[in-house]
Design an enzyme around this catalytic site. Sequence first.
Site, short mmCIF file in Angstrom:
data_model
loop_
_atom_site.label_atom_id
_atom_site.label_comp_id
_atom_site.label_asym_id
_atom_site.label_seq_id
_atom_site.Cartn_x
_atom_site.Cartn_y
_atom_site.Cartn_z
N TYR A 198 47.87 44.20 41.41
CA TYR A 198 48.40 43.47 42.57
C TYR A 198 49.27 42.47 42.05
O TYR A 198 48.96 41.92 40.91
CB TYR A 198 47.28 42.71 43.19
CG TYR A 198 47.85 41.75 44.45
CD1 TYR A 198 48.02 42.39 45.51
CD2 TYR A 198 47.99 40.69 44.07
CE1 TYR A 198 48.67 41.51 46.39
CE2 TYR A 198 48.45 39.80 44.88
CZ TYR A 198 49.06 40.19 46.14
OH TYR A 198 49.62 39.43 47.02
N ASP A 227 51.78 39.74 33.98
CA ASP A 227 51.44 39.04 35.39
C ASP A 227 50.22 38.10 35.13
O ASP A 227 49.10 38.83 35.31
CB ASP A 227 51.63 39.83 36.63
CG ASP A 227 51.31 39.04 37.88
OD1 ASP A 227 50.96 37.87 37.65
OD2 ASP A 227 51.55 39.67 38.80
C1 LIG Z 1 48.35 35.92 43.66
C2 LIG Z 1 48.88 36.88 42.79
C3 LIG Z 1 50.46 37.10 42.97
C4 LIG Z 1 51.11 36.54 44.06
O1 LIG Z 1 51.32 35.12 44.29
P1 LIG Z 1 51.63 34.33 45.54
O2 LIG Z 1 51.57 32.71 45.12
O3 LIG Z 1 50.46 34.67 46.35
O4 LIG Z 1 52.70 34.96 45.97
C5 LIG Z 1 51.16 37.86 42.01
N1 LIG Z 1 50.27 38.66 40.79
C6 LIG Z 1 48.96 38.18 40.88
C7 LIG Z 1 48.37 38.76 39.70
C8 LIG Z 1 48.38 37.45 41.71
O5 LIG Z 1 47.01 37.39 41.35
#
Ligand SMILES: *Cc1c(COP(=O)(O)O)cnc(C)c1O
Length: 429
Positions: free
Chosen positions: A153, A250
């Site tokens: 995600y 990420d």
């Molecule tokens: C929550 C999340 C996002 C997106 O962040 P937002 O602030 O909701 O746009 C991206 N990558 C990961 C791994 C996340 O947990």
Amino acid sequence: MSDPAPGPAVDRLLDLDRAHVWHPYGPMPGRSDPYVVDAAEGVRLRLADGRELVDGMSSWWAAVHGYRHPDLDAAVRAQMSRMSHVMFGGLTHAPAIELATTLVELTPQGLEHVFLCDSGSVGVEVAVKMALQAQRARGFPQRRKLGTWRGGYHGDTFHPMSVCDPVGGMHAMWAGVLPAQIFAGLPPVEFRADYAAELADMVARHAHELAAVIVEPVVQGAGGMRFHHPDYLRVLREVTAEHGVLLIFDEIATGFGRTGRLFAAGHAGVSPDVLCLGKALTGGYLSLAATLCTAPVARAISSGEGGGLAHGPTFMGNPLACAVANASLGLLRSGGWAEQVARIEGGLRTGLAPLRDAAGVADVRVLGAIGVVQMDHDVDMPAATAAAVDAGVWLRPFRNLIYTMPPYVTGDGDLARITAGIAAAVAAT
Ligand SMILES: *Cc1c(COP(=O)(O)O)cnc(C)c1O
């Protein structure tokens, strides 16, 4: 905390909410009423009807120090008395400079430059843009796809959606809209040579068209709360470097101690070329994300057409958000988080172990301050949530998962209440 609001006021708020307010991933009006929150302090949310809930979610994993932390409140107030915002084009300020410097110090080696933006999804967009621009500048404009593994995600805007799990991320609904990316299978919990070979093969076979590989290290969050062996990150680091493909981690969900390391990359001892941070960056106070990159990536982008990174949001480097991020990082730097997360890990292991034998439970797993109960069926979310609320706990299950990511300051008694709340939710669904 003071007296509960009278019932009719709550009813009126809910009527207006139903009429006008959109909630995450929901229809309009929503399928079930949300709970009205009046205030939050420490690890407790106070509902408008007077009930108090122990927060098992850290407000989507962000409020690691709990609510109304005196240091964080003071940082926002002090910054507000100077300026709440100024544009970042042509101007700079101490809160942003301090934040970027601290992030470079704390994050894995080699990450030297920091791009501040509004939210995690935008931070991932920036990371992708960095990768595409760096590849173009190096003479590989055809390298514009992304590689990843299933179960991920990365956010809700379009490029991040394209690297979310194809099923969980509803790629069928977006066929023809999302850029087609390259996927390896789900990363296993154990280290398997055949899966390592699959990763290496994906990068080698697609190197001519891959700008970068993007993954969540060690824990896949909203894609399914799955854990994988950190050695896969070493494999990805080696093979991407060998083929001139960039590696993006990420760590929006895993950063700032959640998995028991300050950054999940630390479990593998590897550094990516680009790193995305968000969520807990401000201790859950304000929306802010940071995308870091190495000097070679920055050099390539800066030498390319346009002469710079093609991004610059209106609220870039917002001083209030930077100031509270600095205060949050100050708390983390003072070091207590590691013991807190280890203690929570122990409490979650003990508290959730009995659920392994409960009806409908497929798996129970714990890592750092993350506790997950995976059911063998999709959870009845309103029923599971209501059962947890009746047990005095705030949880937000999704799909077949009932889980907690509590604030690091959660005490043992409150943690026991959270695991009891999870048990109640399991029994109700
Ligand atoms: C929550 C999340 C996002 C997106 O962040 P937002 O602030 O909701 O746009 C991206 N990558 C990961 C791994 C996340 O947990």
